[in-house]
Scaffold this active site. Structure first.
Site, mmCIF file in Angstrom:
data_model
loop_
_atom_site.group_PDB
_atom_site.id
_atom_site.type_symbol
_atom_site.label_atom_id
_atom_site.label_comp_id
_atom_site.label_asym_id
_atom_site.label_seq_id
_atom_site.Cartn_x
_atom_site.Cartn_y
_atom_site.Cartn_z
ATOM 1 N N HIS A 83 0.837 -1.128 -0.120
ATOM 2 C CA HIS A 83 -0.153 -0.060 -0.149
ATOM 3 C C HIS A 83 1.029 1.204 -0.103
ATOM 4 O O HIS A 83 0.875 2.128 -1.033
ATOM 5 C CB HIS A 83 -1.007 0.004 1.369
ATOM 6 C CG HIS A 83 -1.462 1.344 1.339
ATOM 7 N ND1 HIS A 83 -2.459 1.744 0.380
ATOM 8 C CD2 HIS A 83 -1.553 2.162 2.441
ATOM 9 C CE1 HIS A 83 -2.921 2.881 0.704
ATOM 10 N NE2 HIS A 83 -2.612 3.173 2.123
ATOM 11 N N HIS A 107 3.554 7.124 5.435
ATOM 12 C CA HIS A 107 2.396 7.717 5.708
ATOM 13 C C HIS A 107 1.574 7.003 7.013
ATOM 14 O O HIS A 107 0.670 7.654 7.649
ATOM 15 C CB HIS A 107 1.281 8.293 4.530
ATOM 16 C CG HIS A 107 0.481 7.136 4.154
ATOM 17 N ND1 HIS A 107 1.114 6.295 3.165
ATOM 18 C CD2 HIS A 107 -0.693 6.558 4.114
ATOM 19 C CE1 HIS A 107 0.326 5.279 2.668
ATOM 20 N NE2 HIS A 107 -0.729 5.315 3.590
ATOM 21 N N GLU A 111 0.334 6.151 12.707
ATOM 22 C CA GLU A 111 -1.037 5.542 12.946
ATOM 23 C C GLU A 111 -0.995 4.275 13.384
ATOM 24 O O GLU A 111 -1.723 3.906 14.432
ATOM 25 C CB GLU A 111 -1.949 5.961 11.644
ATOM 26 C CG GLU A 111 -3.229 5.761 11.962
ATOM 27 C CD GLU A 111 -3.938 6.099 10.566
ATOM 28 O OE1 GLU A 111 -5.190 5.551 10.468
ATOM 29 O OE2 GLU A 111 -3.600 7.056 9.958
ATOM 30 N N ASP A 112 -0.230 3.334 12.663
ATOM 31 C CA ASP A 112 -0.444 1.867 12.857
ATOM 32 C C ASP A 112 0.663 1.300 13.533
ATOM 33 O O ASP A 112 0.727 -0.085 13.679
ATOM 34 C CB ASP A 112 -0.695 1.324 11.534
ATOM 35 C CG ASP A 112 -1.906 1.649 10.764
ATOM 36 O OD1 ASP A 112 -2.935 2.382 11.440
ATOM 37 O OD2 ASP A 112 -2.050 1.841 9.410
ATOM 38 N N ASP A 174 -3.268 8.150 -1.302
ATOM 39 C CA ASP A 174 -3.891 7.104 -0.370
ATOM 40 C C ASP A 174 -5.105 6.562 -0.563
ATOM 41 O O ASP A 174 -5.376 5.522 -0.659
ATOM 42 C CB ASP A 174 -3.467 7.819 0.953
ATOM 43 C CG ASP A 174 -3.769 6.709 2.050
ATOM 44 O OD1 ASP A 174 -3.576 5.657 1.899
ATOM 45 O OD2 ASP A 174 -4.477 7.568 3.224
ATOM 46 N N ASP A 294 -24.892 12.970 -25.534
ATOM 47 C CA ASP A 294 -23.270 13.449 -25.485
ATOM 48 C C ASP A 294 -22.462 12.675 -24.374
ATOM 49 O O ASP A 294 -21.853 13.290 -23.691
ATOM 50 C CB ASP A 294 -23.537 14.958 -25.100
ATOM 51 C CG ASP A 294 -24.155 15.169 -23.604
ATOM 52 O OD1 ASP A 294 -24.735 14.317 -23.116
ATOM 53 O OD2 ASP A 294 -23.612 16.034 -23.126
#
Length: 741
Positions: A83, A107, A111-112, A174, A294
């Site tokens: 990822h 990134h 957080e993880d 992301d 269109d």
């Protein structure tokens, strides 16, 4: 968390080129991702625009991210590093700098994983650490609801974006990759993320001019929310592609031949409308797929701006243009920097043909928006102009973030409204505003003080109401007055987030000022009831009250009392607790009101008290003092069950203002009776605010409901007496509501 076996390399700001080039990865350093992995090799090969030292830093970020996420896998079962690598790949396509590529790779580590911002700053520099921090959610803070958490995360991202545009570009990359890998996610979560993307991230991409990303986010989200509809529509487009192939080729050949004939060197190609835009058109205009003619458009790319207009003339000579369907976004670019000439032509067999004409540079900006600043060095002038536009928009976001997160979230969503109107100031300055914007929106777009003081507007030299919607090409003049203030009613029709935010901020400030003044009056009244004059209370007692209430100042205590969050009686007794004894109660004072104090003192809509009516007040939490008539049917139950919430109030002897009141007038059906009644009201010195009527089944009588302005109860009696003199008036009375409006 498993730590990397790679020794930390110093940040680029301090590392010497020689030291960076000597950096090597020990054997077996990669766990999920090997150096010979094809995805890794393609990624590294795409870094050819960076210097050798910067490539070493990026490799270090890959290794660090890989180790940090070593024991994590995506829901699809793939190693987590796939990822960040994909996100970084998108950033590399925009040819962004090494810090942005490193931040894309890292990134999710804050957080993880157990990595801290300090560790990132030490290893990759503060620039990368700040970017990653701006991208990280606020998971460690507890919120009352998912909506509140979403709003706060959104606020943090946009404020980080206002400081550094790279934050949002990485965030969009992301989100783009997350959407493409949603197959393993629960259907309900999948739909929620897709809707959030349609509401927030796709409009941001559009606002930044990232057209390609915008279309991709829309189409992917559409397929996740409505998979069956997307599948059916996709098959229909594919079938139409085959059926119309000959027609499309004929149009393409005709345009190319015409360009050659007039000596214009141009690239001409067809483009297919996105599934989501076709679906939106079908839904909004209630069309079947066969009625959407269109679904294909054509693009003509030429060398410079004068050639754009020459190409337009050639096309209009080739096919007849549709009146009113020409837009010049070159002379007046969109807010996101987009420039092109748009025209709709009547092609072979009466088929409408949409054509966009632009230069090569405009094409770069149209596809990649602000990212074209990094992508195309030859678009420096256009890129600089776009950077300035984007910076102004980002600064407006910073100005809007004074309220709570949810309010900020709503304001920004309003501001991302895609369609625009272009209006002119009297001096000829062009302003872009959202579709449906009003003169109030324009006033706040010019300056906050202009918005706060605006009282009227002239559109094309004619006075118009402030709620009038602006149209393309309008010349708008804002009329201001020094002592004017924003009207709460403006919130019901303004369209821009900036206007909404500024109005709310002003009203909130005024409300607090008025509430503080009311709270001070209520507390002073209570102290006098207890036989104490406020100046007699020592400053230490006031300080104790502030400390005990948890406020920062006595003004905040007054505001809480005025808003009904704190009872004046309790505050007064707490002030006097330190005294030897609470004095004997004197006769309670009555609070004197004018009825025009502002937001802190409200006249109840159910009974509409006017000077002369016996009145009583109630402190309502969050609203301040609400004044009712003594005989108001709405408050009977509350007065008997909660007498402590009611305080005595009386009118100031000569308030000198007008108050709204409702009256019912029953009249015989006769020619001109409404004109007679209206004339009598006007002759009595009263204004008519509103009028409605209802007839009886026999059509003999009509009941007229008037909302009029009077100065007092005596004035109202004078109006009603004059109405009774009209022969056709059968009955008249003051209207009372059983339920508060």
């Amino acid at each position: 968390m498993a730590r990397s076996s790679v020794q930390p390399s110093p940040p680029s700001s301090t590392a010497s080129p020689a030291a960076a080039l000597r950096y090597e990865y020990p054997e077996g350093d990669f766990c999920a991702l090997r150096p010979d992995d094809p995805a890794y090799r393609v990624f590294i090969d795409s870094l050819d625009y960076l210097s050798p030292e910067e490539i070493i830093r990026v490799k270090d970020a890959v290794c660090f991210s890989d180790k940090a996420h070593e024991h994590q896998v995506r829901l699809s079962g793939e190693p987590y590093i796939t990822h960040p690598l994909s996100v970084a790949g998108a950033v590399v396509e925009w040819r962004m700098d090494a810090d942005a590529v490193c931040a894309a790779l890292l990134h999710d580590v804050l957080e993880d994983t157990g990595v801290t911002k300090a560790e990132l700053a030490q290893r990759f520099g503060t620039g990368v650490a700040d970017l990653v921090d701006g991208l990280s959610k606020l998971d460690k803070i507890e919120f009352a609801s998912h909506q509140e958490a979403q709003a706060e995360n959104f606020r943090k991202m946009l404020l980080a974006m206002a400081r550094d545009l790279r934050v949002v570009l990485i965030k969009l990359a992301d989100r783009h990759h997350n959407l493409q890998t949603m197959s393993a996610v629960r259907p309900d979560k999948r739909r929620r993320i897709a809707r959030e993307t349609l509401e927030i991230y796709a409009p941001i991409a559009n606002r930044l001019g990232l057209n390609k990303m915008f279309r991709d986010l829309q189409d992917t989200s559409f397929k996740l929310i409505h998979p069956m509809r997307a599948r059916v529509l996709g098959k229909a487009v594919q079938a139409a592609r085959g059926h119309r192939k000959e027609l499309l080729q004929r149009i393409l050949d005709s345009i190319r031949a015409k360009m050659n004939e007039v000596g214009i060197l141009a690239q001409v190609f067809g483009r297919e409308k996105s599934l989501f835009s076709i679906y939106t058109k079908m839904e909004e205009k209630h069309l079947s797929f066969s009625q959407v003619l269109d679904i294909y458009g054509f693009r003509v790319v030429v060398k410079d701006i004068p050639t754009c207009y020459l190409a337009l003339g050639a096309l209009h000579a080739l096919f007849k243009p549709v009146p009113g369907k020409f837009k010049d976004y070159i002379a007046i670019p969109k807010a996101n920097g987009y420039q092109s000439l748009h025209t709709t032509l009547i092609g072979p067999f009466g088929t409408p043909v949409e054509v966009q004409i632009r230069t090569e540079e405009m094409h770069h900006v149209a596809q990649e928006g602000v990212a074209s600043h990094w992508l195309y060095k030859d678009a420096e002038h256009s890129g600089a102009d776009l950077q300035i536009r984007t910076h102004k928009w980002l600064q407006s976001l910073l100005e809007m973030q004074s309220g709570d997160s949810s309010e900020f979230f709503e304001n920004v969503k309003i501001d991302l409204f895609p369609d625009e109107v272009y209006v002119f100031t009297p001096k000829g300055r062009i302003m872009a505003l959202p579709q449906g914007a009003t003169p109030v929106d324009m006033a706040y777009a010019i300056h906050t003080d202009v918005g706060n003081c605006c009282i009227a507007a002239r559109i094309n030299h004619e006075l118009v109401p402030l709620r009038t919607e602006l149209k393309n090409g309008d010349v708008v003049e804002i009329v201001t007055a020094a002592h004017a203030n924003p009207n709460p009613a403006w919130l019901s029709y303004v369209k821009t987030g900036r206007a909404r935010s500024k109005i709310r901020h002003f009203l909130r400030t005024v409300h607090n000022e008025e509430s503080a003044a009311l709270g001070e009056r209520l507390l002073n009244q209570e102290l006098k009831t207890l036989g104490v004059e406020p100046p007699e209370i020592p400053s230490a007692a006031w300080e104790r009250l502030v400390k005990a209430s948890g406020n920062r100042s006595i003004k905040e205590v007054f505001t809480d009392i005025g808003l009904g969050k704190r009872l004046a009686a309790v505050a007064a007794r707490r002030l006097l607790l330190a005294e030897d004894a609470i004095p004997v109660s004197a006769a309670p004072d009555t609070l004197v009101i004018r009825g025009t104090e502002g937001i802190a003192i409200q006249l109840a809509k159910c009974c509409q008290p006017i000077p002369g009516d016996p009145i009583i007040g109630s402190i309502k939490k969050g609203q301040g003092l609400v004044v009712h008539t003594h005989d108001c049917p709405v408050i009977r139950k509350s007065r008997s069950h909660e007498p402590q919430k009611w305080i005595d109030v009386e009118w100031e002897p000569s308030p000198g203002s007008l108050f709204e009141v409702r009256i019912d007038v029953e009249v015989k059906n006769a020619r001109g009776v409404l004109a007679q009644v209206a004339s009598a009201i006007a002759d009595s010195g009263s204004n008519i605010e509103n009028v409605s009527m209802e007839g009886d089944p026999e059509k003999l009588f009509t009941r007229l409901h008037f909302s009029i302005q009077v100065g007092s109860r005596v004035h109202l009696a004078h109006v009603m007496r004059n109405l009774r003199l009209i022969p056709n008036v059968v009955r008249i009375g003051r209207q009372r509501s059983e339920v508060e409006a």
